[in-house]
Design an enzyme around this catalytic site. Structure first.
Site, mmCIF file in Angstrom:
data_model
loop_
_atom_site.group_PDB
_atom_site.id
_atom_site.type_symbol
_atom_site.label_atom_id
_atom_site.label_comp_id
_atom_site.label_asym_id
_atom_site.label_seq_id
_atom_site.Cartn_x
_atom_site.Cartn_y
_atom_site.Cartn_z
ATOM 1 C CG HIS A 97 47.618 5.670 59.851
ATOM 2 N ND1 HIS A 97 46.357 6.573 60.404
ATOM 3 C CD2 HIS A 97 47.406 5.097 59.733
ATOM 4 C CE1 HIS A 97 45.518 5.490 59.940
ATOM 5 N NE2 HIS A 97 46.480 4.321 59.321
ATOM 6 C CG ASP A 98 44.433 8.126 57.864
ATOM 7 O OD1 ASP A 98 45.316 7.594 56.810
ATOM 8 O OD2 ASP A 98 43.685 7.217 58.250
ATOM 9 C CE LYS A 151 44.586 3.994 56.382
ATOM 10 N NZ LYS A 151 43.571 4.177 57.199
#
Length: 219
Positions: free
Chosen positions: A34-35, A120
């Site tokens: 994630h990210d 996202k």
């Protein structure tokens, strides 16, 4: 406001208790990185927690490759318009540029051929993205989550996974945050309300034991 400078801290020593006792399964799980983009990692420069974070994300990434477990990377696009940023801009400003200096993922943990990526624009990797459909297409109904930041996107993604009936596992020593207090608080919230908190070696060991059990049964 800009991202804060992140003070030195060590990974939490104790695991947050979890209300559930789910176990990650090789044939059900996908890993979400994630990210982990330069823009979000830059505030950690020189910090020992960054070294531990990168090492543990790499270990999870390697284990998933060895066990045939899908790996998914969430990332934010650079130079978003005001409409794309929405209210996020009120809290964090314009966000990252579209330069690789901001958008790229460190080479040691970068996506490999066969990995998947989703774009996202909000805290949760599920919001207005292809993540839910991708998991369906991959026939995966568990999500192992690592990356940054624990009290923002990690926690929100775990909450959304639970509400999609996808058991989430947050890897305590493969996430990081603005400080240790936020890190530990996020893990407590996840364990109390959304999913199970494990360490990287717990996840890796579970996969190895499942492969050994399957090999033993086949023999």
């Amino acid at each position: 406001m800009p991202l804060p400078a992140i003070p030195h801290y060590d990974m939490p020593a104790a695991l947050a208790a979890s209300a559930v006792h789910w176990s990650p399964q090789r044939d059900r799980a996908a890993l979400l990185v994630h990210d982990m983009q330069n823009y979000f990692l830059r505030p950690f420069e020189g910090d020992r927690v960054l070294g531990a974070l990168l090492a543990n994300v790499h270990a999870l990434r390697q284990a998933c490759a060895e066990h045939g477990i899908p790996v998914i990377y969430s990332r934010q696009a650079g130079s978003q318009s005001a409409g794309e940023r929405g209210l996020t801009a009120e809290f964090w400003g314009p966000g990252m540029s579209d330069s690789p200096a901001d958008t790229a993922i460190p080479e040691a943990i970068a996506p490999r051929p066969g990995d998947h990526e989703v774009i996202k624009r909000r805290y949760s990797a599920f919001h207005d993205s292809t993540l839910r459909q991708l998991l369906t297409d991959l026939d995966r109904d568990q999500l192992i989550i690592c990356g940054v930041y624990a009290h923002i996107g990690i926690q929100q993604t775990a909450a959304d996974a639970m509400q999609h009936d996808l058991p989430p596992f947050v890897v305590a020593d493969a996430v990081a945050d603005f400080d240790r207090d936020r890190h530990e608080t996020a893990l407590r919230y996840v364990g109390d309300l959304f999913g199970r908190v494990l360490r990287a070696h717990n996840v890796i060991t579970a996969f190895s034991q499942q492969r050994q059990a399957r090999s033993g049964a086949a023999g």
